[in-house]
Design an enzyme around this catalytic site. Structure first.
Site, PDB file in Angstrom:
ATOM      1  N   HIS A  68       8.260 -14.164   5.565  1.00 52.59           N
ATOM      2  CA  HIS A  68       7.537 -14.814   6.671  1.00 52.59           C
ATOM      3  C   HIS A  68       6.100 -15.121   6.255  1.00 52.59           C
ATOM      4  O   HIS A  68       5.455 -15.985   6.817  1.00 52.59           O
ATOM      5  CB  HIS A  68       7.572 -13.952   7.941  1.00 52.59           C
ATOM      6  CG  HIS A  68       6.777 -12.685   7.820  1.00 52.59           C
ATOM      7  ND1 HIS A  68       7.190 -11.628   7.061  1.00 52.59           N
ATOM      8  CD2 HIS A  68       5.575 -12.331   8.338  1.00 52.59           C
ATOM      9  CE1 HIS A  68       6.282 -10.668   7.122  1.00 52.59           C
ATOM     10  NE2 HIS A  68       5.294 -11.072   7.900  1.00 52.59           N
ATOM     11  N   LYS A  73       5.240  -8.770  -1.312  1.00 54.27           N
ATOM     12  CA  LYS A  73       4.511  -7.718  -2.031  1.00 54.27           C
ATOM     13  C   LYS A  73       5.323  -6.447  -2.029  1.00 54.27           C
ATOM     14  O   LYS A  73       5.923  -6.089  -1.021  1.00 54.27           O
ATOM     15  CB  LYS A  73       3.201  -7.478  -1.270  1.00 54.27           C
ATOM     16  CG  LYS A  73       2.198  -6.709  -2.050  1.00 54.27           C
ATOM     17  CD  LYS A  73       1.359  -7.642  -2.888  1.00 54.27           C
ATOM     18  CE  LYS A  73       0.453  -6.928  -3.848  1.00 54.27           C
ATOM     19  NZ  LYS A  73       1.128  -6.364  -5.024  1.00 54.27           N
ATOM     20  N   LYS A  97       5.127  -2.613   7.007  1.00 54.76           N
ATOM     21  CA  LYS A  97       3.826  -2.022   6.656  1.00 54.76           C
ATOM     22  C   LYS A  97       2.739  -3.095   6.572  1.00 54.76           C
ATOM     23  O   LYS A  97       1.671  -2.961   7.164  1.00 54.76           O
ATOM     24  CB  LYS A  97       3.986  -1.313   5.302  1.00 54.76           C
ATOM     25  CG  LYS A  97       2.785  -0.577   4.798  1.00 54.76           C
ATOM     26  CD  LYS A  97       3.052   0.044   3.420  1.00 54.76           C
ATOM     27  CE  LYS A  97       4.261   0.954   3.432  1.00 54.76           C
ATOM     28  NZ  LYS A  97       4.529   1.595   2.139  1.00 54.76           N
ATOM     29  N   ASP A 102      -2.066  -5.725   8.990  1.00 53.84           N
ATOM     30  CA  ASP A 102      -2.620  -7.082   8.904  1.00 53.84           C
ATOM     31  C   ASP A 102      -2.920  -7.526   7.474  1.00 53.84           C
ATOM     32  O   ASP A 102      -3.977  -8.099   7.196  1.00 53.84           O
ATOM     33  CB  ASP A 102      -3.891  -7.204   9.771  1.00 53.84           C
ATOM     34  CG  ASP A 102      -3.568  -7.051  11.242  1.00 53.84           C
ATOM     35  OD1 ASP A 102      -2.511  -7.543  11.676  1.00 53.84           O
ATOM     36  OD2 ASP A 102      -4.368  -6.413  11.957  1.00 53.84           O
ATOM     37  N   LYS A 109      10.390  -5.251  -3.091  1.00 55.44           N
ATOM     38  CA  LYS A 109      10.311  -4.029  -3.905  1.00 55.44           C
ATOM     39  C   LYS A 109      11.146  -4.231  -5.151  1.00 55.44           C
ATOM     40  O   LYS A 109      12.104  -5.013  -5.134  1.00 55.44           O
ATOM     41  CB  LYS A 109      10.868  -2.834  -3.120  1.00 55.44           C
ATOM     42  CG  LYS A 109      10.393  -1.503  -3.610  1.00 55.44           C
ATOM     43  CD  LYS A 109       9.000  -1.197  -3.101  1.00 55.44           C
ATOM     44  CE  LYS A 109       8.468   0.104  -3.621  1.00 55.44           C
ATOM     45  NZ  LYS A 109       7.211   0.458  -2.929  1.00 55.44           N
ATOM     46  N   ASP A 151       4.464   1.698  -8.258  1.00 58.47           N
ATOM     47  CA  ASP A 151       5.118   2.658  -7.367  1.00 58.47           C
ATOM     48  C   ASP A 151       5.475   3.859  -8.243  1.00 58.47           C
ATOM     49  O   ASP A 151       4.963   3.985  -9.370  1.00 58.47           O
ATOM     50  CB  ASP A 151       6.360   2.031  -6.701  1.00 58.47           C
ATOM     51  CG  ASP A 151       6.895   2.902  -5.567  1.00 58.47           C
ATOM     52  OD1 ASP A 151       6.221   3.001  -4.525  1.00 58.47           O
ATOM     53  OD2 ASP A 151       7.974   3.518  -5.721  1.00 58.47           O
ATOM     54  N   SER A 366      -4.402  -3.673  -2.816  1.00 60.89           N
ATOM     55  CA  SER A 366      -3.737  -4.708  -3.621  1.00 60.89           C
ATOM     56  C   SER A 366      -4.074  -6.095  -3.075  1.00 60.89           C
ATOM     57  O   SER A 366      -4.265  -7.047  -3.843  1.00 60.89           O
ATOM     58  CB  SER A 366      -2.219  -4.534  -3.577  1.00 60.89           C
ATOM     59  OG  SER A 366      -1.804  -3.605  -4.547  1.00 60.89           O
TER      60      SER A 366
HETATM   61  P1  NAD Z   1       4.283   9.129  -9.118  1.00 65.89           P
HETATM   62  O1  NAD Z   1       5.425   8.848 -10.013  1.00 65.89           O
HETATM   63  O2  NAD Z   1       2.906   8.848  -9.580  1.00 65.89           O
HETATM   64  O3  NAD Z   1       4.307  10.644  -8.622  1.00 65.89           O
HETATM   65  C1  NAD Z   1       5.413  11.291  -8.069  1.00 65.89           C
HETATM   66  C2  NAD Z   1       5.219  12.785  -8.323  1.00 65.89           C
HETATM   67  O4  NAD Z   1       6.230  13.506  -7.637  1.00 65.89           O
HETATM   68  C3  NAD Z   1       5.320  13.151  -9.805  1.00 65.89           C
HETATM   69  O5  NAD Z   1       4.250  14.010 -10.144  1.00 65.89           O
HETATM   70  C4  NAD Z   1       6.673  13.855  -9.906  1.00 65.89           C
HETATM   71  O6  NAD Z   1       6.730  14.823 -10.931  1.00 65.89           O
HETATM   72  C5  NAD Z   1       6.777  14.481  -8.524  1.00 65.89           C
HETATM   73  N1  NAD Z   1       8.143  14.764  -8.130  1.00 65.89           N
HETATM   74  C6  NAD Z   1       9.265  14.086  -8.429  1.00 65.89           C
HETATM   75  N2  NAD Z   1      10.325  14.666  -7.869  1.00 65.89           N
HETATM   76  C7  NAD Z   1       9.869  15.737  -7.193  1.00 65.89           C
HETATM   77  C8  NAD Z   1      10.477  16.734  -6.414  1.00 65.89           C
HETATM   78  N3  NAD Z   1      11.780  16.757  -6.219  1.00 65.89           N
HETATM   79  N4  NAD Z   1       9.697  17.669  -5.846  1.00 65.89           N
HETATM   80  C9  NAD Z   1       8.374  17.662  -6.038  1.00 65.89           C
HETATM   81  N5  NAD Z   1       7.728  16.736  -6.771  1.00 65.89           N
HETATM   82  C10 NAD Z   1       8.473  15.793  -7.353  1.00 65.89           C
HETATM   83  O7  NAD Z   1       4.619   8.330  -7.775  1.00 65.89           O
HETATM   84  P2  NAD Z   1       3.601   7.836  -6.672  1.00 65.89           P
HETATM   85  O8  NAD Z   1       3.178   6.468  -7.015  1.00 65.89           O
HETATM   86  O9  NAD Z   1       2.598   8.895  -6.404  1.00 65.89           O
HETATM   87  O10 NAD Z   1       4.589   7.690  -5.420  1.00 65.89           O
HETATM   88  C11 NAD Z   1       4.978   8.811  -4.636  1.00 65.89           C
HETATM   89  C12 NAD Z   1       5.510   8.303  -3.301  1.00 65.89           C
HETATM   90  O11 NAD Z   1       4.526   7.492  -2.664  1.00 65.89           O
HETATM   91  C13 NAD Z   1       6.763   7.417  -3.390  1.00 65.89           C
HETATM   92  O12 NAD Z   1       7.542   7.628  -2.247  1.00 65.89           O
HETATM   93  C14 NAD Z   1       6.196   6.012  -3.371  1.00 65.89           C
HETATM   94  O13 NAD Z   1       7.121   5.040  -2.930  1.00 65.89           O
HETATM   95  C15 NAD Z   1       5.067   6.210  -2.379  1.00 65.89           C
HETATM   96  N6  NAD Z   1       4.001   5.196  -2.447  1.00 65.89           N
HETATM   97  C16 NAD Z   1       3.319   4.972  -3.612  1.00 65.89           C
HETATM   98  C17 NAD Z   1       2.304   4.028  -3.628  1.00 65.89           C
HETATM   99  C18 NAD Z   1       1.445   3.783  -4.845  1.00 65.89           C
HETATM  100  O14 NAD Z   1       0.453   3.037  -4.721  1.00 65.89           O
HETATM  101  N7  NAD Z   1       1.723   4.366  -5.994  1.00 65.89           N
HETATM  102  C19 NAD Z   1       2.012   3.284  -2.477  1.00 65.89           C
HETATM  103  C20 NAD Z   1       2.732   3.553  -1.306  1.00 65.89           C
HETATM  104  C21 NAD Z   1       3.718   4.515  -1.314  1.00 65.89           C
END
Ligand code: NAD
Length: 474
Positions: A68, A73, A97, A102, A109, A151, A366
């Site tokens: 839309h 992203k 989100k 906004d 993804k 991510d 971003s």
């Molecule tokens: P990342 O890979 O940097 O970190 C994830 C961490 O979780 C790692 O340190 C890993 O060892 C740990 N981990 C994995 N499995 C685990 C478990 N079973 N128990 C405990 N720890 C565990 O990932 P991230 O970018 O920090 O993303 C984490 C979450 O945040 C995801 O759900 C992602 O979709 C969400 N997210 C990330 C962003 C971003 O900008 N990176 C933005 C929005 C949402």
């Protein structure tokens, strides 16, 4: 540590169940609601990479949930557990989100089934460049239509490889740097992007704490100072969240759960020390200054003021939800609480700040990075010095009337905002505004029983409105 995920429904179904409840609170037709729920398209690709003389095949996806607004992203995830259902769920969450906060993007993804811990840097670079090329070929990476970001399992390094691959293939695209966000600052990135999701989580929690009515729902009083926190996942999101809460708000991080177990210290862990150890040893096991628990998931159930799942989806499910003792769950990860668990927790009086709001900081910054790339100039470059000289004139005018300005204040006024200051304050403003919209909807609508439904309803409503206003759909 074995991870037991009692995911009653698939991740995608969980998101759709929330969608249905939220959409039922809105005045939108069933036909439009049905359209808004589904994924627009998904591209699946298998590609070969030669590793140590042998060919290995990798499988990946890029799902577009809603166009839309363009570009769409959404991050690119590297994990051995990635699957199409998960990528579709995450793409849908991105649409809602972006609309909620906004940010004028559609939702998408991507992901590759790969364990980044298994390969050296050079191999990860080849895998990333090959996946990027496959997406570029089909226009699934393009500054105008589809812009990935980091991510789980990816970061600035992978985004730099993706940007460079795009520039190799499209050297005539003047906006090429805007093909991906979360890049290193040296390659068109923006200061504050790496910390943005975690910082946004903290800004969101701070805004929640500013409203006594909302705080009271979770039985919490006062400020964040001294509040006890357990956090799961010390990756990009978890580390910055924990670090900022500890350093800037005086919260006490009493538990850190990682993939190989958990650490507890009721006097507060040092986030920086645990992070350094975790990076050096590939886990938290053996960390000398805290109690170690092999079954890290059990620590999710320990008493604390708030619990921050910041690792992955589905970790709080119907089986462990009855044992959760935190008053507040701040969802830094995407989808950490299943639909079934949400109902159990609400019955227990646990308040949840939902993912589509709380972890939006990444996409917000971003958006700033993308604008910077398209405008080919860093924020504040044209205005900063002018602002400083105007403030200087103002100070001189005040002082000429005999008033002395305190030195600290004068220094601040004469510093002027740098790009990081601008990014942080705009992120703060966005998170405050979005939470205020959510709480207004929650408190004013009888049928809305949680912030999650309120946030989702606002997201859906904004997407529906933009589609209706364009006149493309009934
Ligand atoms: P990342 O890979 O940097 O970190 C994830 C961490 O979780 C790692 O340190 C890993 O060892 C740990 N981990 C994995 N499995 C685990 C478990 N079973 N128990 C405990 N720890 C565990 O990932 P991230 O970018 O920090 O993303 C984490 C979450 O945040 C995801 O759900 C992602 O979709 C969400 N997210 C990330 C962003 C971003 O900008 N990176 C933005 C929005 C949402």
């Amino acid at each position: 540590m074995a991870t037991t995920v009692h995911q009653e429904k698939s991740f995608r179904e969980n998101v759709n169940l929330v969608f249905d409840i939220a959409a039922a609170t809105l005045q939108i037709s069933d036909g439009l609601a049905y359209y808004l729920k589904g994924v627009y398209n998904v591209y699946q690709v298998r590609f070969p990479v030669k590793i140590e003389g042998k060919v290995e095949s990798f499988i990946g996806w890029r799902a577009v949930h809603s166009e839309h607004k363009l570009p769409t992203k959404g991050g690119i995830r590297y994990s051995p557990l990635v699957n199409q259902d998960e990528i579709e769920a995450l793409a849908a969450l991105m649409s809602y989100k972006c609309a909620l906060v906004d940010v004028p993007f559609g939702g998408s993804k991507g992901g590759v089934v790969v364990d980044p811990k298994k390969y050296d840097d050079a191999t990860m670079e080849r895998i990333t460049r090959r996946f990027a090329y496959e997406l570029i070929k089909k226009d699934y990476i393009n500054p105008a239509t589809s812009v990935p970001a980091p991510d789980m399992g990816t970061g600035p390094r992978e985004m730099a490889w993706i940007a460079d691959t795009y520039m190799e293939h499209r050297p005539d695209d003047i906006n090429a740097l805007g093909c991906v966000t979360g890049k290193p600052v040296s390659l068109g990135g923006i200061p504050g992007r790496t910390e943005a999701t975690g910082r946004g989580v903290v800004y969101g929690i701070r805004e929640f704490f500013r409203h006594p009515e909302d705080r009271k729902r979770a039985g919490l009083e006062g400020t964040l100072e001294g509040k006890t926190v357990i956090i799961q996942g010390l990756g990009n999101v978890g580390y910055h969240t924990a670090k900022i809460l500890e350093a800037e708000d005086g919260a006490k991080i009493i538990g850190i759960i990682e993939h190989d177990g958990a650490l507890m210290d009721h006097n507060g862990l040092s986030v920086e020390k645990v992070n350094t150890y975790n990076k050096e040893h590939g886990g938290v096991k053996g960390y000398p200054d805290a109690q170690y628990f092999e079954n890290g998931n059990a620590i999710l159930e320990e008493k604390c003021d708030f619990l921050i799942p910041a690792a992955m989806e589905g970790v709080i499910h119907m089986e462990n939800a009855p044992r959760i003792k935190a008053n507040l769950i701040a969802e830094a990860a995407n989808g950490p609480v299943t639909f079934g668990a949400d109902a159990i927790l609400r019955q227990k009086g646990v308040v949840m700040i939902p993912d589509i709001f709380l972890n939006a900081g990444g996409v917000v910054v971003s958006y700033f990075e993308w604008i910077k790339n398209l405008s080919h100039i860093r924020f504040g470059r044209l205005t900063r010095r002018h602002e400083v000289s105007q403030n200087d004139l103002l100070l001189k005018a005040i002082e000429s009337n005999g008033h002395k300005i305190p030195t600290g204040l004068a220094e601040k006024l004469l510093h002027g905002p740098n790009e990081l200051d601008l990014v942080r304050s705009a992120l703060d403003d966005t998170m405050r505004d979005a939470f205020q919209q959510i709480r207004d909807r929650y408190w004013s609508h009888d049928k809305i029983e949680s912030y999650r439904i309120a946030a989702m309803a606002i997201g859906i409503e904004k997407i529906a409105l933009s589609i209706q206003d364009r006149g493309l759909y009934p």
